[in-house]
Design a protein around this motif. Structure first.
Motif, PDB file in Angstrom:
ATOM      1  N   MET A  20     -19.132   1.235 -16.728  1.00  0.00           N
ATOM      2  CA  MET A  20     -20.104   1.496 -17.792  1.00  0.00           C
ATOM      3  C   MET A  20     -21.483   0.955 -17.416  1.00  0.00           C
ATOM      4  SD  MET A  20     -18.198   0.724 -21.399  1.00  0.00           S
ATOM      5  CE  MET A  20     -16.558   1.369 -21.712  1.00  0.00           C
ATOM      6  N   ILE A  21     -21.491  -0.240 -16.828  1.00  0.00           N
ATOM      7  CA  ILE A  21     -22.780  -0.846 -16.478  1.00  0.00           C
ATOM      8  C   ILE A  21     -23.452  -0.075 -15.347  1.00  0.00           C
ATOM      9  CG2 ILE A  21     -23.876  -2.912 -15.497  1.00  0.00           C
ATOM     10  CD1 ILE A  21     -21.854  -4.537 -17.220  1.00  0.00           C
ATOM     11  N   ALA A  22     -22.683   0.253 -14.310  1.00  0.00           N
ATOM     12  CA  ALA A  22     -23.269   0.984 -13.176  1.00  0.00           C
ATOM     13  C   ALA A  22     -23.775   2.340 -13.645  1.00  0.00           C
ATOM     14  CB  ALA A  22     -22.232   1.150 -12.067  1.00  0.00           C
ATOM     15  N   ASP A  23     -23.002   3.016 -14.479  1.00  0.00           N
ATOM     16  CA  ASP A  23     -23.389   4.322 -14.985  1.00  0.00           C
ATOM     17  C   ASP A  23     -24.653   4.231 -15.840  1.00  0.00           C
ATOM     18  OD1 ASP A  23     -22.594   7.222 -16.070  1.00  0.00           O
ATOM     19  OD2 ASP A  23     -23.000   5.945 -17.794  1.00  0.00           O
ATOM     20  N   THR A  24     -24.691   3.235 -16.720  1.00  0.00           N
ATOM     21  CA  THR A  24     -25.856   3.079 -17.585  1.00  0.00           C
ATOM     22  C   THR A  24     -27.103   2.737 -16.769  1.00  0.00           C
ATOM     23  OG1 THR A  24     -24.416   2.349 -19.364  1.00  0.00           O
ATOM     24  CG2 THR A  24     -26.738   1.882 -19.632  1.00  0.00           C
ATOM     25  N   ALA A  25     -26.926   1.861 -15.774  1.00  0.00           N
ATOM     26  CA  ALA A  25     -28.070   1.456 -14.950  1.00  0.00           C
ATOM     27  C   ALA A  25     -28.656   2.658 -14.222  1.00  0.00           C
ATOM     28  CB  ALA A  25     -27.644   0.387 -13.950  1.00  0.00           C
TER      29      ALA A  25
ATOM     30  N   ARG B 240     -23.122   6.931  -5.710  1.00  0.00           N
ATOM     31  CA  ARG B 240     -23.759   5.626  -5.849  1.00  0.00           C
ATOM     32  C   ARG B 240     -23.229   4.865  -7.065  1.00  0.00           C
ATOM     33  NH1 ARG B 240     -29.357   4.380  -7.653  1.00  0.00           N
ATOM     34  NH2 ARG B 240     -29.220   2.107  -7.549  1.00  0.00           N
ATOM     35  N   VAL B 241     -23.059   5.588  -8.169  1.00  0.00           N
ATOM     36  CA  VAL B 241     -22.531   4.933  -9.377  1.00  0.00           C
ATOM     37  C   VAL B 241     -21.165   4.316  -9.077  1.00  0.00           C
ATOM     38  CG1 VAL B 241     -21.655   5.311 -11.724  1.00  0.00           C
ATOM     39  CG2 VAL B 241     -23.789   6.402 -11.009  1.00  0.00           C
ATOM     40  N   ILE B 242     -20.323   5.089  -8.374  1.00  0.00           N
ATOM     41  CA  ILE B 242     -18.962   4.600  -8.114  1.00  0.00           C
ATOM     42  C   ILE B 242     -18.989   3.408  -7.147  1.00  0.00           C
ATOM     43  CG2 ILE B 242     -16.682   5.251  -7.213  1.00  0.00           C
ATOM     44  CD1 ILE B 242     -17.306   8.108  -8.250  1.00  0.00           C
ATOM     45  N   THR B 243     -19.853   3.473  -6.133  1.00  0.00           N
ATOM     46  CA  THR B 243     -19.962   2.354  -5.193  1.00  0.00           C
ATOM     47  C   THR B 243     -20.442   1.097  -5.907  1.00  0.00           C
ATOM     48  OG1 THR B 243     -20.645   3.976  -3.565  1.00  0.00           O
ATOM     49  CG2 THR B 243     -20.945   1.667  -2.966  1.00  0.00           C
ATOM     50  N   GLU B 244     -21.486   1.252  -6.724  1.00  0.00           N
ATOM     51  CA  GLU B 244     -22.028   0.077  -7.430  1.00  0.00           C
ATOM     52  C   GLU B 244     -20.994  -0.505  -8.388  1.00  0.00           C
ATOM     53  OE1 GLU B 244     -24.633  -1.591  -6.918  1.00  0.00           O
ATOM     54  OE2 GLU B 244     -26.132  -0.291  -5.968  1.00  0.00           O
ATOM     55  N   ALA B 245     -20.267   0.373  -9.073  1.00  0.00           N
ATOM     56  CA  ALA B 245     -19.263  -0.103 -10.023  1.00  0.00           C
ATOM     57  C   ALA B 245     -18.200  -0.912  -9.291  1.00  0.00           C
ATOM     58  CB  ALA B 245     -18.641   1.070 -10.769  1.00  0.00           C
ATOM     59  N   ASN B 246     -17.809  -0.430  -8.128  1.00  0.00           N
ATOM     60  CA  ASN B 246     -16.806  -1.160  -7.336  1.00  0.00           C
ATOM     61  C   ASN B 246     -17.338  -2.490  -6.848  1.00  0.00           C
ATOM     62  OD1 ASN B 246     -14.079  -0.038  -6.839  1.00  0.00           O
ATOM     63  ND2 ASN B 246     -15.271   1.825  -6.507  1.00  0.00           N
ATOM     64  N   PHE B 247     -18.628  -2.522  -6.595  1.00  0.00           N
ATOM     65  CA  PHE B 247     -19.279  -3.748  -6.139  1.00  0.00           C
ATOM     66  C   PHE B 247     -19.244  -4.803  -7.257  1.00  0.00           C
ATOM     67  CE2 PHE B 247     -23.463  -5.935  -5.334  1.00  0.00           C
ATOM     68  CZ  PHE B 247     -23.067  -6.589  -4.176  1.00  0.00           C
ATOM     69  N   LEU B 248     -19.315  -4.336  -8.516  1.00  0.00           N
ATOM     70  CA  LEU B 248     -19.311  -5.264  -9.652  1.00  0.00           C
ATOM     71  C   LEU B 248     -17.895  -5.676 -10.063  1.00  0.00           C
ATOM     72  CD1 LEU B 248     -21.821  -3.489 -12.108  1.00  0.00           C
ATOM     73  CD2 LEU B 248     -22.341  -5.169 -10.345  1.00  0.00           C
ATOM     74  N   ALA B 249     -16.946  -4.768  -9.840  1.00  0.00           N
ATOM     75  CA  ALA B 249     -15.597  -5.006 -10.354  1.00  0.00           C
ATOM     76  C   ALA B 249     -14.819  -5.957  -9.464  1.00  0.00           C
ATOM     77  CB  ALA B 249     -14.853  -3.678 -10.465  1.00  0.00           C
TER      78      ALA B 249
END
Lengths: 233, 340
Positions: B232-237, B201-210
């Motif tokens: 960093m943001i997805a991981d922190t969230a 999920r972290v990786i999917t969300e990070a890709n969604f933001l990038a």
């Protein structure tokens, strides 16, 4: 007078943290002095001097710096008392990651930095494991995730310590840390009779005594051999 | 060490507290013979091994005791009793000892508060007060309440439990690991149960933001600035235990800042954002104006400011389209909106 011992790997930010912390202590009218222990060279004493802090330095030269520390700590304490200090800080670098100058009943602080890598907490011996407070520095330049992983690794090897983040450049966290350093109840007149928290490395071999030749026939005393078999040491 | 633990065989200890394995491994103790108690294990060590361990038996036992206690507390925190629903700042004073011009500011989970003020005005001090859960015992004499009450001291003193997570412009990844490996490491340190799912999920969300996508096996040190920020943001969230997130500017390149804030707010974080970028500042529900060490005023984002925000976002999108066109080698054409 209170005595606090700071220790930590070279370049982890000990001096910067101490300077920022003293700033906060001086605002409370606490007279602080520092004695810096090192091996061959240090000019950190000038940084303290510049900040108007009474400072002495001790260079161990060819001797093990932590052995040198224990052999001199009582004199250092008397120097602090003679100078009417409320708080005396000793700063020493844990050069082999094995030594630790911590004394029982004397507050012990270990400073390590986030850049040293997440396996570093495992590599540091009593200096980290028996500290009362662990200060982690350089948190402003690594990611939040790395900070959290690093702090959790520190907590695994020293679950008893309080772990704090202090930024040696901006001083963030230094005020908070300073509130934990001075305690009216913890005044001492001497460290005579007190004990180290952990024994220092025992190395008394022919090389300690000046031997320079290589080869088994020249090795005497406390010698330990590397295991080059299937199992790694 | 408590008596129960003292007499327990290692096998029993590991059955009851599986995570103790990490502790023993990190102390480089062999757990091959699990029929021993901790003190028997210690007795069997050679003098050299004892030296390497760096702890005597008392210290070792006390350490394990503390470790188990902390981990139990860590695991025992159900989502309910650990949730920070609100943060309250009670006014203190500024650098001239003048009372701050507000009485209290209550911020709820899921809210975004911008912090503005010149360098040296006291933004860091405000953050430090929050992080330290100040009780009129810092130079500003502010007090902090959590869920309307005086906070538990463990927010101050517990190593793994920090109130504020930080994301700032200067931060970089320094570890040499792949994205997935890295996130897994973080997840493991948090003892999350459904690790695979959360890491994905972290990786999917990070890709969604990038702006530019990246794969799970990319080295984190080779990510672009925008991709790093997104990760960093997805991981922190998703993985940080801290209920409050402080953001120190988010550069407007290679990352969708609005989606980033949505993600944080969606995870019920309190977001504090030190920024002078009008788009970011207006995304906040309120903004705190800091001057001379004190909070000078608190401005609620006005309706006309929200309308302005819509226009600003258009300009912003236009610029990022142009940036993308450049990146993919296109020629830039005039935009009628620019020449008015």
């Amino acid at each position: 007078m209170n005595l606090v011992t700071f220790s930590g790997p070279p370049s982890s930010g000990k001096t910067a943290v101490i300077l920022k912390t003293i700033d906060a202590l001086q605002n409370r009218d606490i007279a602080v002095g520092v004695v810096k222990f090192d091996c061959l060279y240090t000019d950190d004493d000038r940084l303290y001097e510049k900040a108007g802090i009474p400072v002495k330095k001790g260079l161990s030269g060819s001797l093990c710096p932590d052995h040198y520390f224990v052999s001199n700590i009582e004199e250092v304490v008397q120097w602090g008392l003679a100078n009417d200090l409320d708080l005396l800080i000793t700063e020493s670098a844990g050069l082999c990651n094995r030594c630790s100058p911590y004394i029982k009943d004397i507050k012990a602080i270990c400073v390590i930095d986030n850049l040293s890598g997440i396996n570093t907490p495992k590599k540091i011996g009593p200096m980290l494991k028996t500290a009362d407070i662990v200060i982690i520095t350089k948190g402003d330049i690594v990611s939040q995730a790395e900070r959290e992983v690093f702090a959790s690794r520190v907590m695994t090897v020293n679950p008893r310590a309080m772990v704090m983040h202090v930024n040696g450049l901006t001083g963030q966290g230094a005020f908070e840390f300073s509130t934990l350093l001075y305690d009216d109840e913890l005044n001492i007149e001497t460290v005579k009779g007190k004990q180290l928290r952990f024994s220092m490395p025992s190395a008394m071999c022919s090389y300690c005594l000046g031997e320079t030749r290589i080869g088994e026939e020249h090795q005497l005393g406390n010698v330990r051999k590397i295991n080059l078999g299937d199992q790694n040491e | 060490m408590n008596k129960e633990l003292k007499n327990m065989k290692i096998k029993k200890i590991l059955e009851k507290y599986p995570y103790a394995k990490t502790f023993l491994e990190d102390q480089q103790l062999s757990i091959d013979d699990q029929e021993l108690t901790i003190s028997q294990l210690y007795q069997q060590l050679t003098l050299e091994q004892k030296e390497d361990l760096g702890l005597d038996i008392k210290q070792l036992e006390a350490s394990l005791d503390n470790y188990i206690e902390q981990m139990q507390e860590f695991i025992g925190e159900s989502d309910d009793n650990n949730t920070v629903q609100s943060l309250t700042i009670l006014a203190g004073k500024d650098k001239d000892e003048q009372a701050e011009k507000f009485a209290e500011l209550k911020v709820h989970a899921g809210e975004i508060i911008s912090i503005v003020g010149p360098t040296g005005s006291g933004k860091s001090r405000l953050l430090a007060d929050i992080e330290w859960t100040a009780q009129a015992d810092t130079p500003t004499e502010r007090s902090i309440l959590i869920n309307g009450q005086k906070p538990d001291l463990s927010w101050r003193f517990s190593g793994g439990k920090k109130l504020v997570a930080q994301l700032s412009q200067n931060m970089n990844f320094v570890m040499d690991l792949g994205v997935e490996e890295f996130i897994r490491l973080h997840a493991a340190s948090r003892l999350v149960k459904n690790e695979d799912e959360i890491v994905a999920r972290v990786i999917t969300e990070a890709n969604f933001l990038a702006g530019e996508k990246f794969s799970a096996d990319t080295q984190i040190t080779s990510l672009s600035g925008g991709q790093s920020r997104a990760l960093m943001i997805a991981d922190t969230a998703i993985l940080s235990r801290s209920p409050i997130i402080l953001i120190d500017e988010i550069e407007n390149a290679g990352i969708d800042r609005e989606k980033a804030l949505d993600l944080l707010v969606g995870e019920n974080k309190i977001v504090l954002m030190a920024t002078h970028d009008p788009i970011l500042a207006l995304m906040g529900d309120k903004r705190i104006v800091i001057n001379n060490g004190g909070i000078e005023k608190i401005i609620k984002t006005k309706d006309f400011e929200k309308e302005l925000l819509i226009k600003l976002k258009k300009v912003d999108n236009m610029l990022s389209d142009l940036r993308n066109s450049l990146r993919y080698g296109k020629e830039l054409t005039d935009n009628p909106n620019l020449t008015s």
